[in-house]
Design an enzyme around this catalytic site. Structure first.
Site, short mmCIF file in Angstrom:
data_model
loop_
_atom_site.label_atom_id
_atom_site.label_comp_id
_atom_site.label_asym_id
_atom_site.label_seq_id
_atom_site.Cartn_x
_atom_site.Cartn_y
_atom_site.Cartn_z
N PHE A 1 -5.35 5.31 -1.75
CA PHE A 1 -6.03 6.62 -0.75
C PHE A 1 -5.33 7.92 -1.04
CE2 PHE A 1 -6.11 8.74 3.29
CZ PHE A 1 -7.39 8.96 3.37
N ASN B 1 -3.33 10.05 0.24
CA ASN B 1 -2.01 10.35 0.51
C ASN B 1 -0.90 9.11 -0.07
OD1 ASN B 1 -2.21 7.92 2.13
ND2 ASN B 1 -2.31 9.10 3.92
N LYS B 2 -1.65 8.27 -0.91
CA LYS B 2 -0.68 7.28 -1.40
C LYS B 2 0.15 7.79 -2.61
CE LYS B 2 -1.38 4.61 2.06
NZ LYS B 2 -2.35 3.54 2.39
N THR B 3 1.16 7.02 -3.11
CA THR B 3 1.91 7.43 -4.16
C THR B 3 1.20 7.79 -5.40
OG1 THR B 3 3.62 6.01 -3.38
CG2 THR B 3 4.04 6.53 -5.47
N ALA C 1 0.98 -1.16 -0.02
CA ALA C 1 0.11 0.07 -0.15
C ALA C 1 0.99 1.20 0.02
CB ALA C 1 -0.99 0.01 1.19
#
Ligand SMILES: *Cc1c(COP(=O)(O)O)cnc(C)c1O
Length: 382
Positions: free
Chosen positions: A195, A197-199, A171
């Site tokens: 989500f 805030n993910k890469t 994740a």
């Protein structure tokens, strides 16, 4: 022991400058593709972007199958169910991780058995792993924390010896590599989260990837409510509605068009922070093992006694300067619903109290990184 006081909040101080710990970068074709969904009416979980996004991810990471789902937690749940984890099984999970890695195990009825983490990578401690294996152990969840891959060869060889499955919770490490291979595709089955805030992000979203056709088919069946592929409105098994929407996939496809830029930027951010912070004593900076390509999802530092200011005071000091940070995870084994005070996992208990994630958005400027580094240096000098 973990009664960390509530940190200052942005709204308490309203600083002139504001550097968020993370922020999505939607500067590509996201808007165009989303408008296309709205104008064409394909806003639910059917539509061309689902397949385009899945193809783009499977091509990029090099997996045969990619199954989009509504978030990373669902992806983990499906991955565990697909390999057959259920009631009475035990699954080994690092305690130092986002809570979803352990919760997904519990959703299946299996027991989450917590292991400690390594001091340098924060990933599950390969040296103690074997001592947690019992006759009931079915699988190991390898979480690639903050962008750094786990030592997969060691984990896979232990798994092979004891006949266990390995799930990769990637994740936080989309695009990271282990010995030149994209993580998520190295073990039996892998998951990503998208989500905000993910890469890469789709708002909420996730993906299951595998090269195993049986696992892929099972994940797909369970994601789509267990509906039969040849008998209309007949349900083969009790499934879930874990589908991703076409709008989410549209955002994801646009994100994938910039994936190389995002990862290059993350690595540049990390190099900048490291060169500016390396002279400060009492800070442990993130590393990149020789087997790894780290994507530095979040630039993560550990504040040691020598720094002269506690982690929590440093967080507040930075917040007052308009710099948002995040404390490291609480170890899962110390959360109220996993509460197991008999378990002692000293490394993660210690770094949990000392770690900070610094602002790491791909939108951060070099001047902002300077500003953050200077604020940390000033705190050190005080
Ligand atoms: C974000 C994350 C998840 C869960 O993803 P969601 O999309 O928020 O459900 C799982 N594991 C780890 C390690 C994560 O960081």
């Amino acid at each position: 022991m973990f009664n960390q006081k509530k940190s200052l909040h942005y709204s308490d101080i309203r600083p002139l400058k504001w550097i968020p710990v993370s922020e999505p970068n939607l500067s590509g074709k996201e808007k165009e593709y989303v408008m296309d969904c709205i104008e064409s009416g394909w806003i639910s979980s059917k539509g061309k972007y689902i397949e385009l996004f899945e193809k783009s991810v499977s091509n990029y990471v090099g997996s045969r199958y990619a199954i989009s789902v509504c978030n990373g937690t669902c992806a983990l749940h499906l991955a565990l169910l697909s390999i057959g984890v259920g009631n009475g099984d035990e699954v080994i999970v690092p305690s130092f991780t986002y809570v979803a890695s352990a919760n997904a195990v519990r959703y299946t009825g299996a027991l989450a058995v917590f292991v400690d983490c390594e001091k340098d990578t924060f990933n599950l401690d390969v040296n103690s792993l074997e001592s947690y294996i019992s006759p009931r152990t079915k699988a190991i969840v390898a979480v690639h924390l903050y962008g750094h891959p786990c030592d997969m060869d060691k984990i896979l060889s232990i798994a092979k010896k004891h006949n266990l499955y390995v799930i990769e919770d990637a994740a936080e490490a989309f695009g990271s590599e282990y010995k030149g291979k994209k993580i998520g595709t190295i073990a039996d089955i892998g998951v990503y989260s998208f989500f905000g805030n993910k890469t890469i992000t789709t708002g909420e979203g996730g993906m299951v990837v595998t090269n195993n056709r049986v696992f892929a088919e099972k994940a797909y069946l369970l994601k789509t409510q267990g509906v039969s592929s040849n008998k209309q409105y007949f349900f083969e098994v009790m499934g879930y509605n874990y589908r991703m929407t076409n709008i989410e996939a549209a955002i994801g496809l646009a994100q994938m068009e910039n994936i190389d830029d995002f990862i290059n930027k993350k690595r540049k951010i990390a190099a900048s922070y490291s060169s500016k912070l390396s002279a400060i004593r009492g800070l442990k900076l993130p590393i990149e093992k020789s087997y790894a390509k780290n994507t530095y999802w979040m630039y993560s530092i550990v504040v040691e006694d020598e720094f002269g200011m506690s982690r929590d005071r440093l967080i507040d000091t930075l917040m007052k300067a308009g710099i948002e940070t995040r404390p490291f995870f609480y170890p899962c084994h110390r959360l109220p619903f996993y509460d197991n005070l008999k378990v002692k996992l000293p490394v993660c208990e210690e770094i949990s109290k000392r770690g900070i994630n610094l602002p790491s958005s791909t939108k951060i400027t070099e001047a902002d990184i300077d500003y953050v580094a200077n604020a940390i240096e000033n705190a050190y000098r005080k």
